[in-house]
Design a protein around this motif. Sequence first.
Motif, PDB file in Angstrom:
ATOM      1  N   LEU A   1       0.830  -1.199   0.000  1.00 11.80           N
ATOM      2  CA  LEU A   1       0.000   0.000   0.000  1.00 11.80           C
ATOM      3  C   LEU A   1       0.866   1.252   0.000  1.00 11.80           C
ATOM      4  O   LEU A   1       1.462   1.612   0.998  1.00 11.80           O
ATOM      5  CB  LEU A   1      -0.934   0.005   1.219  1.00 11.80           C
ATOM      6  CG  LEU A   1      -1.836  -1.226   1.395  1.00 11.80           C
ATOM      7  CD1 LEU A   1      -2.919  -0.952   2.422  1.00 11.80           C
ATOM      8  CD2 LEU A   1      -2.480  -1.649   0.074  1.00 11.80           C
TER       9      LEU A   1
ATOM     10  N   VAL B   1      -0.868  -0.808  -4.660  1.00 12.53           N
ATOM     11  CA  VAL B   1      -1.998   0.112  -4.535  1.00 12.53           C
ATOM     12  C   VAL B   1      -1.435   1.515  -4.336  1.00 12.53           C
ATOM     13  O   VAL B   1      -0.732   1.766  -3.353  1.00 12.53           O
ATOM     14  CB  VAL B   1      -2.884  -0.252  -3.323  1.00 12.53           C
ATOM     15  CG1 VAL B   1      -4.088   0.680  -3.261  1.00 12.53           C
ATOM     16  CG2 VAL B   1      -3.329  -1.711  -3.381  1.00 12.53           C
TER      17      VAL B   1
ATOM     18  N   ASP C   1      -6.669  -1.405  -7.335  1.00  9.78           N
ATOM     19  CA  ASP C   1      -7.183  -0.380  -6.422  1.00  9.78           C
ATOM     20  C   ASP C   1      -7.361  -0.980  -5.030  1.00  9.78           C
ATOM     21  O   ASP C   1      -7.276  -2.190  -4.830  1.00  9.78           O
ATOM     22  CB  ASP C   1      -8.457   0.266  -6.972  1.00  9.78           C
ATOM     23  CG  ASP C   1      -9.598  -0.728  -7.106  1.00  9.78           C
ATOM     24  OD1 ASP C   1      -9.646  -1.718  -6.336  1.00  9.78           O
ATOM     25  OD2 ASP C   1     -10.453  -0.528  -7.997  1.00  9.78           O
ATOM     26  N   ILE C   2      -7.627  -0.111  -4.084  1.00 11.50           N
ATOM     27  CA  ILE C   2      -7.628  -0.550  -2.695  1.00 11.50           C
ATOM     28  C   ILE C   2      -8.756  -1.563  -2.418  1.00 11.50           C
ATOM     29  O   ILE C   2      -8.570  -2.527  -1.664  1.00 11.50           O
ATOM     30  CB  ILE C   2      -7.679   0.654  -1.706  1.00 11.50           C
ATOM     31  CG1 ILE C   2      -7.556   0.190  -0.253  1.00 11.50           C
ATOM     32  CG2 ILE C   2      -8.888   1.526  -1.904  1.00 11.50           C
ATOM     33  CD1 ILE C   2      -6.269  -0.459   0.107  1.00 11.50           C
ATOM     34  N   ASP C   3      -9.902  -1.391  -3.083  1.00 11.93           N
ATOM     35  CA  ASP C   3     -11.002  -2.330  -2.823  1.00 11.93           C
ATOM     36  C   ASP C   3     -10.655  -3.722  -3.322  1.00 11.93           C
ATOM     37  O   ASP C   3     -10.932  -4.721  -2.663  1.00 11.93           O
ATOM     38  CB  ASP C   3     -12.296  -1.829  -3.486  1.00 11.93           C
ATOM     39  CG  ASP C   3     -12.813  -0.604  -2.757  1.00 11.93           C
ATOM     40  OD1 ASP C   3     -12.648  -0.539  -1.523  1.00 11.93           O
ATOM     41  OD2 ASP C   3     -13.350   0.308  -3.419  1.00 11.93           O
TER      42      ASP C   3
ATOM     43  N   LEU D   1      -1.228  -7.657   3.619  1.00  6.86           N
ATOM     44  CA  LEU D   1      -1.207  -6.227   3.327  1.00  6.86           C
ATOM     45  C   LEU D   1       0.037  -5.608   3.961  1.00  6.86           C
ATOM     46  O   LEU D   1       0.256  -5.752   5.165  1.00  6.86           O
ATOM     47  CB  LEU D   1      -2.455  -5.537   3.901  1.00  6.86           C
ATOM     48  CG  LEU D   1      -3.814  -6.150   3.535  1.00  6.86           C
ATOM     49  CD1 LEU D   1      -4.940  -5.401   4.255  1.00  6.86           C
ATOM     50  CD2 LEU D   1      -4.051  -6.111   2.022  1.00  6.86           C
TER      51      LEU D   1
ATOM     52  N   PHE E   1      -5.911   5.084   3.042  1.00  2.87           N
ATOM     53  CA  PHE E   1      -5.606   3.807   3.708  1.00  2.87           C
ATOM     54  C   PHE E   1      -5.987   3.874   5.189  1.00  2.87           C
ATOM     55  O   PHE E   1      -6.521   2.923   5.755  1.00  2.87           O
ATOM     56  CB  PHE E   1      -4.113   3.456   3.594  1.00  2.87           C
ATOM     57  CG  PHE E   1      -3.598   3.340   2.182  1.00  2.87           C
ATOM     58  CD1 PHE E   1      -4.424   2.935   1.142  1.00  2.87           C
ATOM     59  CD2 PHE E   1      -2.265   3.619   1.893  1.00  2.87           C
ATOM     60  CE1 PHE E   1      -3.945   2.829  -0.157  1.00  2.87           C
ATOM     61  CE2 PHE E   1      -1.771   3.515   0.600  1.00  2.87           C
ATOM     62  CZ  PHE E   1      -2.613   3.119  -0.431  1.00  2.87           C
TER      63      PHE E   1
ATOM     64  N   ILE F   1      -9.584   3.032   6.307  1.00  2.00           N
ATOM     65  CA  ILE F   1     -10.205   1.718   6.083  1.00  2.00           C
ATOM     66  C   ILE F   1     -10.625   1.136   7.438  1.00  2.00           C
ATOM     67  O   ILE F   1      -9.781   0.945   8.321  1.00  2.00           O
ATOM     68  CB  ILE F   1      -9.217   0.767   5.377  1.00  2.00           C
ATOM     69  CG1 ILE F   1      -8.886   1.306   3.984  1.00  2.00           C
ATOM     70  CG2 ILE F   1      -9.781  -0.648   5.290  1.00  2.00           C
ATOM     71  CD1 ILE F   1      -7.706   0.626   3.327  1.00  2.00           C
TER      72      ILE F   1
ATOM     73  N   ARG G   1     -10.459  -5.061   6.890  1.00  5.35           N
ATOM     74  CA  ARG G   1      -9.129  -5.669   6.763  1.00  5.35           C
ATOM     75  C   ARG G   1      -8.940  -6.801   7.768  1.00  5.35           C
ATOM     76  O   ARG G   1      -7.835  -7.273   8.012  1.00  5.35           O
ATOM     77  CB  ARG G   1      -8.030  -4.615   6.885  1.00  5.35           C
ATOM     78  CG  ARG G   1      -8.158  -3.725   8.077  1.00  5.35           C
ATOM     79  CD  ARG G   1      -7.221  -2.535   8.030  1.00  5.35           C
ATOM     80  NE  ARG G   1      -7.742  -1.447   8.835  1.00  5.35           N
ATOM     81  CZ  ARG G   1      -7.664  -1.385  10.152  1.00  5.35           C
ATOM     82  NH1 ARG G   1      -7.061  -2.338  10.828  1.00  5.35           N
ATOM     83  NH2 ARG G   1      -8.177  -0.371  10.813  1.00  5.35           N
TER      84      ARG G   1
END
Length: 452
Positions: free
Chosen positions: A323, A357, A377-379, A388, A397, A400, A405
């Motif tokens: 990320l 990401v 993408d993050i989703d 992660l 981030f 979230i 997560r």
Amino acid sequence: MRGEILSRVSVIGLGYIGLPTAAVIARAGMHVHGVDISQAVVDTINRGEIHIEEVDLDGLVQGVVQRGLLRAGTEVEPADVFLIAVPTPFHKDGEHTPDVSYVLAAAESVAKVLKAGDTIILESTSPVGTTEQLRDAIAAARPDLALPGLTDATPDVAIAYCPERVLPGRILEELTNNDRSIGGITPRCARKALAFYKRFVRGACVTTDARSAEMTKLVENAYRDVNIAFANELSIVADAMGLDVWEVIRLANRHPRVNVLSPGPGVGGHCIAVDPWFIVHAAPQETPLIRTARGVNDNKIHHVIARATELIEQYPTARVACLGLAFKANIDDFRESPARLIAATLARRFGERIHIVEPYTTELPREFEATGALQIDIDTALENCELLIVLVDHDVFKSIPHAERAHRIVYDTRGIWRDGFEPAAPIVSLATAKSDRVSVLSPPAAVMSRDT
Ligand code: SAJ
């Protein structure tokens, strides 16, 4: 007064500092000509658009270009004030020798159009003595002009150093509100530069000599580097001791005279990771602390690579999401970024298991080509990746929720998701804690842990 309003300013270098500075000066009513070697940058600005990401800069540039206060070109034109904001990197020669060639090239182009009464201000972060070098370059090119420090008579031109101090992401606000150190080659030079900055800076403008102002800028960034190194060293110690470094720092910072900064995956950008070397290079025997801090921060990158590698190997079927690639939160600047280096190293080693990401870019940097790593993408990362690795603390981030997560293996190098580390029952509860919530000490091995 009339002359002041009509004064013309030339800003040389339209990058992260030069363009916002040019726009703020233009907003104050001065006519600004921005100069850049890139025709593409010049064309973009003349269309009223921008080539960098910075909060509120697009609207400001569009406005001053439309009002005819800012225009750009590739050649320096005559002006009353010349402001130089070009890069000052160091040579990758192992000695970290500062490269002031862009400053000297700018000086040469200014010299061609310089006239008596003009002021030249260097804003680029520079080794001590660079402003005098700039003056000497002008003197060589223009023997017809009397220059400060080289004549007993009143000089024809004023030359000063005034370092920029702005933080990416807050540049426009800080350009106006931060205090400035203005160092003249002579006190008269400082006074002339001061009169210029007073027209658009609300912060206090403090005058000094050029060498002190140059050193001040280096000290500011070396101070931050040393303090981040302390935090990074603590994080490595905490890893070895099975402690949650953020919990320890949070508690230590309740002491009224302690303010430990945040550990991360290393120090990036083109300022803090570079400028301390200018001091070390000038005084190698006298700078063991500054040199060591640089080493600690660089070493943190390798520490993160080693721990991430260990974790990825420990879970051989897990798909991995890295990320962030930026050198810090909420910006699109990937230069000298530890996150980028770490992600690229993992991509080279683990290929298509690695997913990147980075909401601040639509394409991956070149070094990811042929590694097999993909940008997602993050989703998608939250849905498809079991592991992660948080490398940048972008707000997107941070926000979230824990539930999204849950059941992922998390290596959080920025400490943004600490909620998952709190034990069901507090190990220690501080009845006298100053905050509303009960403070707890987190369980061991918190940095690398399954985030459930
Ligand atoms: N970082 C940490 N932990 C922290 C703070 C920062 O790991 O607690 C990391 C960041 O993630 C990033 C790096 O350090 O990788 C540098 O970030 P930064 O926000 O500290 O600084 P820059 O490089 O964006 O801007 C600095 C600022 N200098 C100081 O704060 C003393 C800015 O004011 C200068 O104008 C800028 O350098 C510059 O141009 O010299």
